[in-house]
Design a protein around this motif. Structure first.
Motif, PDB file in Angstrom:
ATOM      1  N   ARG A 131       0.853  -1.187   0.000  1.00  0.00           N
ATOM      2  CA  ARG A 131       0.000   0.000   0.000  1.00  0.00           C
ATOM      3  C   ARG A 131       0.888   1.236   0.000  1.00  0.00           C
ATOM      4  NH1 ARG A 131      -3.709  -0.572   5.076  1.00  0.00           N
ATOM      5  NH2 ARG A 131      -4.731   1.240   4.183  1.00  0.00           N
ATOM      6  N   HIS A 132       0.594   2.172  -0.874  1.00  0.00           N
ATOM      7  CA  HIS A 132       1.436   3.368  -0.995  1.00  0.00           C
ATOM      8  C   HIS A 132       1.027   4.460  -0.023  1.00  0.00           C
ATOM      9  CE1 HIS A 132       3.766   2.213  -4.616  1.00  0.00           C
ATOM     10  NE2 HIS A 132       2.729   1.425  -4.799  1.00  0.00           N
ATOM     11  N   ARG A 133      -0.237   4.567   0.259  1.00  0.00           N
ATOM     12  CA  ARG A 133      -0.703   5.531   1.251  1.00  0.00           C
ATOM     13  C   ARG A 133      -2.014   5.023   1.820  1.00  0.00           C
ATOM     14  NH1 ARG A 133      -0.783   8.615  -3.230  1.00  0.00           N
ATOM     15  NH2 ARG A 133       0.791   9.998  -2.357  1.00  0.00           N
ATOM     16  N   GLN A 134      -2.331   5.453   3.006  1.00  0.00           N
ATOM     17  CA  GLN A 134      -3.534   5.005   3.670  1.00  0.00           C
ATOM     18  C   GLN A 134      -4.567   6.119   3.689  1.00  0.00           C
ATOM     19  OE1 GLN A 134      -2.716   3.306   7.478  1.00  0.00           O
ATOM     20  NE2 GLN A 134      -1.203   1.867   6.705  1.00  0.00           N
ATOM     21  N   SER A 135      -5.828   5.746   3.498  1.00  0.00           N
ATOM     22  CA  SER A 135      -6.927   6.687   3.585  1.00  0.00           C
ATOM     23  C   SER A 135      -7.524   6.643   4.987  1.00  0.00           C
ATOM     24  CB  SER A 135      -8.002   6.339   2.549  1.00  0.00           C
ATOM     25  OG  SER A 135      -7.474   6.382   1.244  1.00  0.00           O
ATOM     26  N   GLU A 136      -8.414   7.567   5.252  1.00  0.00           N
ATOM     27  CA  GLU A 136      -9.105   7.602   6.538  1.00  0.00           C
ATOM     28  C   GLU A 136      -9.882   6.301   6.735  1.00  0.00           C
ATOM     29  OE1 GLU A 136     -12.720  10.126   8.689  1.00  0.00           O
ATOM     30  OE2 GLU A 136     -11.844  10.807   6.804  1.00  0.00           O
ATOM     31  N   HIS A 137      -9.711   5.688   7.891  1.00  0.00           N
ATOM     32  CA  HIS A 137     -10.379   4.418   8.175  1.00  0.00           C
ATOM     33  C   HIS A 137     -11.754   4.662   8.782  1.00  0.00           C
ATOM     34  CE1 HIS A 137     -10.723   0.146   8.877  1.00  0.00           C
ATOM     35  NE2 HIS A 137     -11.064   0.390  10.138  1.00  0.00           N
ATOM     36  N   LEU A 148     -14.645   0.437 -14.074  1.00  0.00           N
ATOM     37  CA  LEU A 148     -13.318   0.524 -13.479  1.00  0.00           C
ATOM     38  C   LEU A 148     -12.325   0.743 -14.609  1.00  0.00           C
ATOM     39  CD1 LEU A 148     -11.498   0.276 -10.988  1.00  0.00           C
ATOM     40  CD2 LEU A 148     -11.462  -2.196 -11.362  1.00  0.00           C
ATOM     41  N   LEU A 149     -11.715   1.919 -14.647  1.00  0.00           N
ATOM     42  CA  LEU A 149     -10.786   2.283 -15.708  1.00  0.00           C
ATOM     43  C   LEU A 149      -9.361   2.129 -15.190  1.00  0.00           C
ATOM     44  CD1 LEU A 149     -11.158   3.381 -18.639  1.00  0.00           C
ATOM     45  CD2 LEU A 149     -10.685   5.659 -17.710  1.00  0.00           C
ATOM     46  N   GLU A 150      -8.609   1.241 -15.819  1.00  0.00           N
ATOM     47  CA  GLU A 150      -7.222   1.014 -15.424  1.00  0.00           C
ATOM     48  C   GLU A 150      -6.332   1.984 -16.186  1.00  0.00           C
ATOM     49  OE1 GLU A 150      -6.506  -3.150 -16.082  1.00  0.00           O
ATOM     50  OE2 GLU A 150      -7.360  -3.668 -14.130  1.00  0.00           O
ATOM     51  N   CYS A 151      -5.879   3.015 -15.501  1.00  0.00           N
ATOM     52  CA  CYS A 151      -5.163   4.119 -16.134  1.00  0.00           C
ATOM     53  C   CYS A 151      -3.657   3.878 -16.132  1.00  0.00           C
ATOM     54  CB  CYS A 151      -5.478   5.424 -15.394  1.00  0.00           C
ATOM     55  SG  CYS A 151      -7.223   5.897 -15.457  1.00  0.00           S
ATOM     56  N   TYR A 152      -2.960   4.741 -16.832  1.00  0.00           N
ATOM     57  CA  TYR A 152      -1.501   4.712 -16.803  1.00  0.00           C
ATOM     58  C   TYR A 152      -1.010   5.239 -15.449  1.00  0.00           C
ATOM     59  CZ  TYR A 152      -2.125   4.703 -21.933  1.00  0.00           C
ATOM     60  OH  TYR A 152      -2.499   4.415 -23.218  1.00  0.00           O
ATOM     61  N   GLY A 153       0.194   4.805 -15.078  1.00  0.00           N
ATOM     62  CA  GLY A 153       0.942   5.400 -13.974  1.00  0.00           C
ATOM     63  C   GLY A 153       0.136   5.868 -12.782  1.00  0.00           C
ATOM     64  N   SER A 154       0.141   7.167 -12.544  1.00  0.00           N
ATOM     65  CA  SER A 154      -0.513   7.748 -11.374  1.00  0.00           C
ATOM     66  C   SER A 154      -1.939   8.188 -11.672  1.00  0.00           C
ATOM     67  CB  SER A 154       0.299   8.943 -10.861  1.00  0.00           C
ATOM     68  OG  SER A 154       0.418   9.935 -11.874  1.00  0.00           O
ATOM     69  N   GLY A 176       1.252   0.684  -8.439  1.00  0.00           N
ATOM     70  CA  GLY A 176       0.863   2.045  -8.776  1.00  0.00           C
ATOM     71  C   GLY A 176      -0.114   2.649  -7.796  1.00  0.00           C
ATOM     72  N   ASP A 177      -0.278   3.957  -7.897  1.00  0.00           N
ATOM     73  CA  ASP A 177      -1.159   4.691  -6.996  1.00  0.00           C
ATOM     74  C   ASP A 177      -1.716   5.886  -7.753  1.00  0.00           C
ATOM     75  OD1 ASP A 177      -2.380   5.292  -4.553  1.00  0.00           O
ATOM     76  OD2 ASP A 177      -0.769   6.660  -3.990  1.00  0.00           O
ATOM     77  N   VAL A 178      -3.033   6.030  -7.762  1.00  0.00           N
ATOM     78  CA  VAL A 178      -3.662   7.120  -8.504  1.00  0.00           C
ATOM     79  C   VAL A 178      -3.611   8.403  -7.684  1.00  0.00           C
ATOM     80  CG1 VAL A 178      -5.839   8.001  -9.414  1.00  0.00           C
ATOM     81  CG2 VAL A 178      -5.153   5.632  -9.859  1.00  0.00           C
ATOM     82  N   VAL A 179      -2.943   9.414  -8.240  1.00  0.00           N
ATOM     83  CA  VAL A 179      -2.911  10.763  -7.665  1.00  0.00           C
ATOM     84  C   VAL A 179      -3.199  11.712  -8.819  1.00  0.00           C
ATOM     85  CG1 VAL A 179      -1.607  12.428  -6.323  1.00  0.00           C
ATOM     86  CG2 VAL A 179      -1.144   9.989  -6.034  1.00  0.00           C
ATOM     87  N   PHE A 180      -4.454  12.060  -8.995  1.00  0.00           N
ATOM     88  CA  PHE A 180      -4.875  12.794 -10.185  1.00  0.00           C
ATOM     89  C   PHE A 180      -4.133  14.107 -10.397  1.00  0.00           C
ATOM     90  CE2 PHE A 180      -9.168  10.526  -9.996  1.00  0.00           C
ATOM     91  CZ  PHE A 180      -8.906   9.762 -11.110  1.00  0.00           C
ATOM     92  N   ASP A 181      -3.766  14.787  -9.322  1.00  0.00           N
ATOM     93  CA  ASP A 181      -3.201  16.135  -9.460  1.00  0.00           C
ATOM     94  C   ASP A 181      -1.747  16.146  -9.917  1.00  0.00           C
ATOM     95  OD1 ASP A 181      -5.581  17.266  -8.713  1.00  0.00           O
ATOM     96  OD2 ASP A 181      -5.043  17.443  -6.594  1.00  0.00           O
ATOM     97  N   GLY A 197      -6.939   5.152  -5.461  1.00  0.00           N
ATOM     98  CA  GLY A 197      -5.696   5.164  -4.707  1.00  0.00           C
ATOM     99  C   GLY A 197      -4.762   4.062  -5.178  1.00  0.00           C
ATOM    100  N   GLY A 198      -4.273   3.265  -4.236  1.00  0.00           N
ATOM    101  CA  GLY A 198      -3.381   2.159  -4.555  1.00  0.00           C
ATOM    102  C   GLY A 198      -4.079   0.814  -4.560  1.00  0.00           C
TER     103      GLY A 198
END
Length: 328
Positions: free
Chosen positions: A180-186, A231-237, A270-275, A292-293
Motif C-alpha cells: 500500500r502506498h498511502r492510507q486513507s481515513e479508516h 473501473l478504468l485502469e489508467c496509466y501510472g498515477s 501504482g497509486d492514482v494521484v490525479f493532481d 488510490g493504490g
C-alpha cells in the motif's frame, strides 16, 4: 482474537479437489473423505476440529460470477450465525481466488470471525502437488488466534484479502500481497448498511484498461449495455488520453446519468494521484474517482459491495474514498 474450536471448511471446487475426466480436470465431490483419509495417515495432521460443506454447484473458479460470491457469503454467514462456527476456511480455485477474497472482504464486513481462503496449483493426489501443503498450512493457522476478517493463505504466506493478486500462472508461489502506498481515513464504527447483514444484489460492472488507441466509441458501446460501474485502469498515477475530448465527454455523460467511474493504476505497485499531471486532473474533472493504490480485485469487489447494497453513485463514491478494511 481467540483459538478456533469449530471450523467450517467450505469447499467451492477449484483445482485442489479436481479429478481427471474425459474432458480434462474438473471439480469433483467427496473431498471431505479424501481429506480425512489423507490426515489419517499423517503423523502431524492438523488438530483443529472441522466439518466440511460443499457449495452447490462446485466450480472451476474460471466460472466464478457475482451470484457465486453471494452464495459463499450466505453460506459463511449461516455457518457463523446459525451453526455457531467460529471460523471458516474456503477452498477455492486459483484463477479467481484473489477476486473472491476481495469481494468477501467487503461482503463480510463486521463479521466477528476469521475467514481464510486457500487452493492449489495442482490437484490433491497429483505427483508433486502443493494441495496438501496449502491445505494443512491453512488449517494450522487456526491453531493460533487470528484476527476477524478475510485473509488468503498460499505457499506458506498469509496475505491480506484485499491486497492479494495472482502474479504467476504456474509457480506454486503464485500469489503476493501488493504494498500500500498511502492510507486513507479508516471507517470506524462501520454503518449497518455496509455490514455483512446488508442484502446485496448483482451489479453490472466493467473493467477497461487504458491503451493507445482507446476510443470514445469503445466506451460508448460498453456503457450502452447498461453498465452501472466502470473501473478504468489508467496509466501510472492515473493518467489517460486527456486530449481526446470525445472520450472525456463520454465519461462525463456516463457519470451524469449515474454510472460510477473509478480509476486505478495499471502498475502493480501504482497509486492514482490525479493532481500529479494535467492528464489526470482532466479525468477527474470528467467524473472519475480515485482508487488510490487499490488492486483491480479490491476495487471491483468494493464497487460490487457498495452498488450492490443499493447506494446511489454519490454515496457509493463517498464510501469508496474511505478505507473499510485495509484495502486502500
Amino acid at each position: 482474537m481467540r483459538a478456533v474450536k469449530n471450523l467450517l471448511v467450505l469447499y467451492t471446487g477449484g483445482t485442489i479437489g479436481m479429478l481427471e475426466t474425459p474432458e480434462g480436470l474438473a471439480p469433483s465431490g467427496g473431498f471431505e473423505s479424501r481429506m480425512r483419509d489423507h490426515f489419517a495417515v499423517m503423523a502431524d495432521a492438523p488438530e483443529v476440529t472441522w466439518t466440511l460443506q460443499e457449495l452447490d454447484p462446485l466450480l472451476d473458479s474460471a466460472n466464478m460470477q457475482q451470484h457465486n460470491w453471494l452464495a459463499m457469503r450466505d453460506a459463511i454467514v449461516d455457518a457463523v450465525r446459525v451453526r455457531d462456527h467460529d471460523a471458516v476456511l474456503v477452498l477455492h480455485g486459483t484463477d479467481t481466488l484473489a477476486y473472491s477474497a476481495a469481494a468477501l472482504s467487503f461482503l463480510l464486513l463486521g463479521l466477528p470471525v476469521p475467514i481464510l481462503l486457500t487452493g492449489s496449483m495442482l490437484p490433491a493426489g497429483a505427483p508433486g502437488s502443493d494441495a496438501w501443503d496449502n491445505l494443512c498450512g491453512a488449517l494450522r493457522q487456526f491453531d493460533h488466534p487470528l484476527e476477524a476478517g478475510v485473509q488468503l493463505y498460499f505457499a506458506g504466506k498469509l496475505l491480506h484479502g484485499c491486497r492479494a493478486s495472482k502474479l504467476r500462472s504456474e509457480a506454486f508461489d503464485a500469489f503476493a500481497a501488493l504494498p500500500r502506498h498511502r492510507q486513507s481515513e479508516h471507517v470506524a464504527p462501520l454503518p449497518a448498511h455496509l455490514g455483512y447483514q446488508q442484502p446485496r444484489q448483482r451489479v453490472n460492472l466493467a473493467v477497461v484498461p487504458v491503451f493507445p488507441g482507446l476510443q470514445a466509441g469503445h466506451l460508448d458501446a460498453l456503457l450502452g449495455s447498461g453498465v452501472q460501474g466502470l473501473l478504468l485502469e489508467c496509466y501510472g498515477s492515473g493518467t489517460g488520453p486527456s486530449d481526446d475530448q470525445a472520450l472525456l465527454d463520454t465519461l462525463r455523460a456516463a457519470r451524469e446519468r449515474g454510472v460510477m467511474l473509478v480509476a486505478i493504476s495499471q502498475c502493480p505497485e501504482g497509486d492514482v494521484v490525479f493532481d500529479t499531471y494535467a492528464a489526470g486532473s482532466r479525468l477527474r474533472a470528467a467524473g472519475l474517482v480515485s482508487g488510490g493504490g487499490m488492486t483491480r480485485e479490491a476495487a471491483l469487489g468494493k464497487m460490487f459491495a457498495l452498488l450492490g447494497a443499493g447506494l446511489d453513485v454519490d454515496e457509493a463514491e463517498q464510501w469508496f474514498a474511505l478505507d473499510l478494511c485495509g484495502e486502500r
